[in-house]
Design a protein around this motif. Structure first.
Motif, PDB file in Angstrom:
ATOM      1  N   TRP A   1     -23.126 -31.269   5.704  1.00  0.00           N
ATOM      2  CA  TRP A   1     -22.911 -29.879   5.320  1.00  0.00           C
ATOM      3  C   TRP A   1     -24.199 -29.074   5.487  1.00  0.00           C
ATOM      4  O   TRP A   1     -24.174 -27.964   6.028  1.00  0.00           O
ATOM      5  CB  TRP A   1     -22.409 -29.800   3.892  1.00  0.00           C
ATOM      6  CG  TRP A   1     -22.400 -28.399   3.336  1.00  0.00           C
ATOM      7  CD1 TRP A   1     -23.260 -27.858   2.429  1.00  0.00           C
ATOM      8  CD2 TRP A   1     -21.498 -27.349   3.700  1.00  0.00           C
ATOM      9  NE1 TRP A   1     -22.959 -26.548   2.183  1.00  0.00           N
ATOM     10  CE2 TRP A   1     -21.883 -26.204   2.953  1.00  0.00           C
ATOM     11  CE3 TRP A   1     -20.420 -27.257   4.573  1.00  0.00           C
ATOM     12  CZ2 TRP A   1     -21.203 -24.983   3.057  1.00  0.00           C
ATOM     13  CZ3 TRP A   1     -19.738 -26.046   4.671  1.00  0.00           C
ATOM     14  CH2 TRP A   1     -20.131 -24.932   3.924  1.00  0.00           C
ATOM     15  N   CYS A   2     -25.309 -29.627   5.021  1.00  0.00           N
ATOM     16  CA  CYS A   2     -26.588 -28.921   5.154  1.00  0.00           C
ATOM     17  C   CYS A   2     -26.931 -28.664   6.614  1.00  0.00           C
ATOM     18  O   CYS A   2     -27.418 -27.592   6.965  1.00  0.00           O
ATOM     19  CB  CYS A   2     -27.701 -29.718   4.474  1.00  0.00           C
ATOM     20  SG  CYS A   2     -27.608 -29.716   2.666  1.00  0.00           S
ATOM     21  N   ALA A   3     -26.660 -29.657   7.460  1.00  0.00           N
ATOM     22  CA  ALA A   3     -26.932 -29.487   8.886  1.00  0.00           C
ATOM     23  C   ALA A   3     -26.046 -28.398   9.483  1.00  0.00           C
ATOM     24  O   ALA A   3     -26.492 -27.586  10.297  1.00  0.00           O
ATOM     25  CB  ALA A   3     -26.708 -30.805   9.624  1.00  0.00           C
ATOM     26  N   SER A   4     -24.783 -28.362   9.055  1.00  0.00           N
ATOM     27  CA  SER A   4     -23.861 -27.341   9.537  1.00  0.00           C
ATOM     28  C   SER A   4     -24.307 -25.951   9.101  1.00  0.00           C
ATOM     29  O   SER A   4     -24.323 -25.007   9.904  1.00  0.00           O
ATOM     30  CB  SER A   4     -22.453 -27.627   9.007  1.00  0.00           C
ATOM     31  OG  SER A   4     -21.567 -26.573   9.320  1.00  0.00           O
ATOM     32  N   VAL A   5     -24.691 -25.801   7.826  1.00  0.00           N
ATOM     33  CA  VAL A   5     -25.141 -24.511   7.310  1.00  0.00           C
ATOM     34  C   VAL A   5     -26.429 -24.086   8.006  1.00  0.00           C
ATOM     35  O   VAL A   5     -26.601 -22.918   8.368  1.00  0.00           O
ATOM     36  CB  VAL A   5     -25.336 -24.570   5.787  1.00  0.00           C
ATOM     37  CG1 VAL A   5     -25.970 -23.271   5.267  1.00  0.00           C
ATOM     38  CG2 VAL A   5     -24.004 -24.815   5.097  1.00  0.00           C
ATOM     39  N   PHE A   6     -27.330 -25.035   8.215  1.00  0.00           N
ATOM     40  CA  PHE A   6     -28.589 -24.731   8.894  1.00  0.00           C
ATOM     41  C   PHE A   6     -28.312 -24.168  10.294  1.00  0.00           C
ATOM     42  O   PHE A   6     -28.953 -23.210  10.728  1.00  0.00           O
ATOM     43  CB  PHE A   6     -29.441 -25.995   8.983  1.00  0.00           C
ATOM     44  CG  PHE A   6     -30.832 -25.764   9.504  1.00  0.00           C
ATOM     45  CD1 PHE A   6     -31.800 -25.163   8.717  1.00  0.00           C
ATOM     46  CD2 PHE A   6     -31.172 -26.150  10.792  1.00  0.00           C
ATOM     47  CE1 PHE A   6     -33.084 -24.944   9.198  1.00  0.00           C
ATOM     48  CE2 PHE A   6     -32.448 -25.941  11.289  1.00  0.00           C
ATOM     49  CZ  PHE A   6     -33.400 -25.335  10.482  1.00  0.00           C
ATOM     50  N   GLY A   7     -27.331 -24.763  10.967  1.00  0.00           N
ATOM     51  CA  GLY A   7     -26.961 -24.263  12.286  1.00  0.00           C
ATOM     52  C   GLY A   7     -26.404 -22.852  12.220  1.00  0.00           C
ATOM     53  O   GLY A   7     -26.719 -22.002  13.056  1.00  0.00           O
ATOM     54  N   ARG A   8     -25.587 -22.568  11.204  1.00  0.00           N
ATOM     55  CA  ARG A   8     -25.035 -21.220  11.046  1.00  0.00           C
ATOM     56  C   ARG A   8     -26.136 -20.207  10.747  1.00  0.00           C
ATOM     57  O   ARG A   8     -26.127 -19.096  11.280  1.00  0.00           O
ATOM     58  CB  ARG A   8     -23.999 -21.208   9.918  1.00  0.00           C
ATOM     59  CG  ARG A   8     -22.757 -22.027  10.199  1.00  0.00           C
ATOM     60  CD  ARG A   8     -21.749 -21.893   9.088  1.00  0.00           C
ATOM     61  NE  ARG A   8     -20.728 -22.923   9.160  1.00  0.00           N
ATOM     62  CZ  ARG A   8     -19.678 -23.003   8.347  1.00  0.00           C
ATOM     63  NH1 ARG A   8     -19.527 -22.093   7.403  1.00  0.00           N
ATOM     64  NH2 ARG A   8     -18.792 -23.970   8.477  1.00  0.00           N
ATOM     65  N   ILE A   9     -27.052 -20.591   9.881  1.00  0.00           N
ATOM     66  CA  ILE A   9     -28.165 -19.699   9.538  1.00  0.00           C
ATOM     67  C   ILE A   9     -28.952 -19.334  10.793  1.00  0.00           C
ATOM     68  O   ILE A   9     -29.302 -18.172  11.024  1.00  0.00           O
ATOM     69  CB  ILE A   9     -29.076 -20.360   8.485  1.00  0.00           C
ATOM     70  CG1 ILE A   9     -28.364 -20.449   7.137  1.00  0.00           C
ATOM     71  CG2 ILE A   9     -30.398 -19.600   8.350  1.00  0.00           C
ATOM     72  CD1 ILE A   9     -29.107 -21.279   6.107  1.00  0.00           C
ATOM     73  N   ASN A  10     -29.236 -20.340  11.610  1.00  0.00           N
ATOM     74  CA  ASN A  10     -30.045 -20.114  12.812  1.00  0.00           C
ATOM     75  C   ASN A  10     -29.287 -19.394  13.923  1.00  0.00           C
ATOM     76  O   ASN A  10     -29.906 -18.905  14.875  1.00  0.00           O
ATOM     77  CB  ASN A  10     -30.574 -21.448  13.347  1.00  0.00           C
ATOM     78  CG  ASN A  10     -31.681 -22.009  12.482  1.00  0.00           C
ATOM     79  OD1 ASN A  10     -32.390 -21.274  11.812  1.00  0.00           O
ATOM     80  ND2 ASN A  10     -31.820 -23.323  12.484  1.00  0.00           N
ATOM     81  N   SER A  11     -27.960 -19.318  13.805  1.00  0.00           N
ATOM     82  CA  SER A  11     -27.171 -18.685  14.865  1.00  0.00           C
ATOM     83  C   SER A  11     -27.091 -17.169  14.711  1.00  0.00           C
ATOM     84  O   SER A  11     -26.661 -16.475  15.643  1.00  0.00           O
ATOM     85  CB  SER A  11     -25.747 -19.262  14.878  1.00  0.00           C
ATOM     86  OG  SER A  11     -25.019 -18.828  13.732  1.00  0.00           O
ATOM     87  N   ALA A  12     -27.483 -16.642  13.552  1.00  0.00           N
ATOM     88  CA  ALA A  12     -27.372 -15.200  13.322  1.00  0.00           C
ATOM     89  C   ALA A  12     -28.316 -14.434  14.239  1.00  0.00           C
ATOM     90  O   ALA A  12     -29.439 -14.869  14.508  1.00  0.00           O
ATOM     91  CB  ALA A  12     -27.693 -14.879  11.859  1.00  0.00           C
ATOM     92  N   ALA A  13     -27.843 -13.289  14.723  1.00  0.00           N
ATOM     93  CA  ALA A  13     -28.650 -12.484  15.637  1.00  0.00           C
ATOM     94  C   ALA A  13     -28.302 -11.012  15.482  1.00  0.00           C
ATOM     95  O   ALA A  13     -27.215 -10.657  15.019  1.00  0.00           O
ATOM     96  CB  ALA A  13     -28.415 -12.917  17.080  1.00  0.00           C
ATOM     97  N   THR A  14     -29.232 -10.164  15.864  1.00  0.00           N
ATOM     98  CA  THR A  14     -28.986  -8.728  15.872  1.00  0.00           C
ATOM     99  C   THR A  14     -27.824  -8.405  16.803  1.00  0.00           C
ATOM    100  O   THR A  14     -27.716  -8.966  17.895  1.00  0.00           O
ATOM    101  CB  THR A  14     -30.256  -7.979  16.331  1.00  0.00           C
ATOM    102  OG1 THR A  14     -31.275  -8.157  15.342  1.00  0.00           O
ATOM    103  CG2 THR A  14     -29.989  -6.492  16.506  1.00  0.00           C
TER     104      THR A  14
END
Length: 219
Positions: free
Chosen positions: A43-56
């Motif tokens: 779960w942490c790895a999945s959330v970390f990926g989502r966090i890093n995927s955000a962009a302007t």
């Protein structure tokens, strides 16, 4: 008599049986623990990926307002992290992405002179933004409240679209909350940080994102 005593004593078979049950119970608990740890790491790895995927948002459409999400004040001044959000918001404002700001954030500490919103407004005014182009939302204490209370102000002033301005690590949760609140075509304006520890803030964001998803699921 000896036979009677033997019958009332502890049976070797029963002792072995109890030991076997305890052993199986310990093994099952260990399996459950390992599964829980593995699920938590996934779960942490999945959330970390989502966090890093955000962009302007690109291309960014012109909006009615730019909402700067609050962060800590340092006394009477915005913290360096909050100043990064303000400076990026100013950049977008000067590019004509929106004509007005909503600055959103309540009081950090009872002994502080200004709320986050007031501190942000003071900073923007110092940078040349007219006071009548800045709307204060100074009651919120969380990202959810930032966006919900700002949305109420938008409706009251007939503002329909917004660019949500925050840091990159915070963008995914902010966008999901905006969509949950039925914002009209929410856009993101995200800036990276040069002054904050990403290890610290991304770890905190994993916890905050997990809390948000649990609230969304159960409430």
């Amino acid at each position: 008599m000896d036979w009677y005593v033997y019958q009332r004593g502890s049976s070797p078979i029963r002792k072995v049986s109890r030991k076997g049950r305890r052993s199986r119970m310990k093994r099952n608990l260990l399996i459950v623990l390992v599964v829980c740890i593995a699920a938590g790491l996934l779960w942490c790895a999945s959330v970390f990926g989502r966090i890093n995927s955000a962009a302007t948002t690109n291309p960014m459409q012109e909006a009615d307002v730019g909402i700067i999400l609050g962060m800590a004040m340092w006394g009477d001044k915005p913290s360096p992290g909050l100043q990064e959000r303000l400076d990026y918001g100013l950049e977008l404002y000067r590019e004509g992405k929106f004509p007005r700001f909503i600055v959103s954030g309540g009081l950090d500490r009872a002994d502080y002179k200004y709320t986050e919103a007031e501190g942000m407004k003071n900073y923007l005014v110092e940078q040349g933004v007219p006071e009548n182009a800045i709307i204060l939302e100074d009651k919120s204490t969380s990202t959810y409240e930032n966006l919900r209370f700002s949305q109420k102000l938008m409706k009251a002033k007939e503002l329909n679209t917004a660019v949500i301005i925050t840091h990159t690590f915070h963008g995914q949760r902010a966008l999901e909350i905006a969509r949950e609140l039925n914002y009209n075509r929410p856009e993101l304006g995200l800036t990276d940080s040069q002054v904050m520890s990403m290890l610290k803030y991304k770890t905190r964001e994993i916890l905050a994102y997990t809390k948000w998803k649990m609230q969304q699921l159960f409430l």
